[in-house]
Design an enzyme around this catalytic site. Structure first.
Site, PDB file in Angstrom:
ATOM      1  N   GLY A   1       0.820  -1.193   0.000  1.00 60.33           N
ATOM      2  CA  GLY A   1       0.000   0.000   0.000  1.00 60.33           C
ATOM      3  C   GLY A   1       0.859   1.250   0.000  1.00 60.33           C
TER       4      GLY A   1
ATOM      5  N   GLN B   1       3.028  10.043   1.270  1.00 57.50           N
ATOM      6  CA  GLN B   1       4.328   9.360   1.190  1.00 57.50           C
ATOM      7  C   GLN B   1       5.096   9.731  -0.074  1.00 57.50           C
ATOM      8  OE1 GLN B   1       2.548   5.278   2.134  1.00 57.50           O
ATOM      9  NE2 GLN B   1       4.585   5.108   3.000  1.00 57.50           N
TER      10      GLN B   1
ATOM     11  N   CYS C   1       6.650  -0.144   6.947  1.00 60.04           N
ATOM     12  CA  CYS C   1       6.216   1.016   6.166  1.00 60.04           C
ATOM     13  C   CYS C   1       7.326   1.432   5.212  1.00 60.04           C
ATOM     14  CB  CYS C   1       5.883   2.164   7.114  1.00 60.04           C
ATOM     15  SG  CYS C   1       5.294   3.648   6.289  1.00 60.04           S
ATOM     16  N   LEU C   2       6.964   1.727   3.987  1.00 63.54           N
ATOM     17  CA  LEU C   2       7.964   2.135   2.997  1.00 63.54           C
ATOM     18  C   LEU C   2       8.665   3.429   3.412  1.00 63.54           C
ATOM     19  CD1 LEU C   2       5.994   1.377  -0.294  1.00 63.54           C
ATOM     20  CD2 LEU C   2       7.912   0.077   0.650  1.00 63.54           C
TER      21      LEU C   2
ATOM     22  N   HIS D   1      -3.732   1.086   7.945  1.00 62.05           N
ATOM     23  CA  HIS D   1      -2.387   1.683   7.922  1.00 62.05           C
ATOM     24  C   HIS D   1      -2.357   2.874   6.963  1.00 62.05           C
ATOM     25  CE1 HIS D   1       2.200   1.160   7.842  1.00 62.05           C
ATOM     26  NE2 HIS D   1       1.978   1.951   6.813  1.00 62.05           N
ATOM     27  N   GLU D   2      -2.950   2.679   5.772  1.00 60.76           N
ATOM     28  CA  GLU D   2      -2.931   3.765   4.772  1.00 60.76           C
ATOM     29  C   GLU D   2      -3.839   4.917   5.202  1.00 60.76           C
ATOM     30  OE1 GLU D   2      -0.585   3.518   2.818  1.00 60.76           O
ATOM     31  OE2 GLU D   2      -0.246   1.379   3.065  1.00 60.76           O
TER      32      GLU D   2
ATOM     33  N   HIS E   1      -2.055   7.159   7.430  1.00 58.14           N
ATOM     34  CA  HIS E   1      -1.133   8.081   6.732  1.00 58.14           C
ATOM     35  C   HIS E   1      -1.851   9.390   6.359  1.00 58.14           C
ATOM     36  CE1 HIS E   1       2.756   6.172   6.183  1.00 58.14           C
ATOM     37  NE2 HIS E   1       2.223   5.055   5.741  1.00 58.14           N
TER      38      HIS E   1
HETATM   39 CO    CO Z   1       3.194   3.257   5.640  1.00 57.71          CO
END
Ligand code: CO
Length: 161
Positions: free
Chosen positions: A46, A51, A88-89, A131-132, A135
């Site tokens: 995701g 991000q 997380c990226l 999670h998204e 963000h």
């Molecule tokens: Co993340």
């Protein structure tokens, strides 16, 4: 389409609230298409617009063959508890356990501005959706995580969002 740079932990944009999308035209579609390129290049599950530096209420999810684009998403129902390992990226090298609901119902718009609903009790999908969504509210999983550790190879459990 193009790859966009993923903002890393410590970048202020990751802790700001994203703004609703009002226009569903070319610039939104370009953002989404670039996000897909970026997510797939990173092999994540995701990715949220902040991000990649866009403070807009937009995120994408890819789980197996299922893909989702959520614009202006809202969590309207949730139930139960589900704890999984998350990563997380934007926070490379870290993982932690996070409690999420066991099931959610979210309302959102698609890239053309048409409303739809996702209702699921698939625990991995629920985890990535939550999670998204976090963000978009400037919340990172580290704030909610327990047992934070340096990243190990998660294999099947891998969830990098
Ligand atoms: Co993340």
């Amino acid at each position: 389409m193009a790859l966009r740079q993923i903002r890393q932990y410590g970048d202020d944009i990751l802790t700001k609230k994203a703004k609703p999308v009002r226009e569903f035209g070319g610039s939104l579609h370009l953002l989404l298409d670039d996000m897909w390129d970026t997510l797939r290049e990173q092999e994540g599950l995701g990715l949220a617009a902040p991000q990649v530096g866009a403070l807009r209420q937009v995120f994408i999810v890819e789980l197996g063959e299922d893909t989702y684009e959520l614009i202006n998403p809202k969590l309207v129902e949730f139930d139960g508890v589900n704890e999984r390992v998350e990563a997380c990226l934007s926070i490379p090298g870290k993982q932690g356990n996070v409690e999420r609901p066991a099931s959610v119902k979210m309302e959102a718009l698609d890239r053309n501005g048409d409303a739809f609903v996702i209702e699921t009790d698939d625990e991995m999908l629920v985890t990535v959706l939550c999670h998204e969504l976090d963000h978009l509210h400037g919340i990172l999983f580290l704030e909610k995580a327990t047992n934070i550790q340096d990243r190990v190879d998660l294999e099947d459990e891998e969830e990098e969002n």
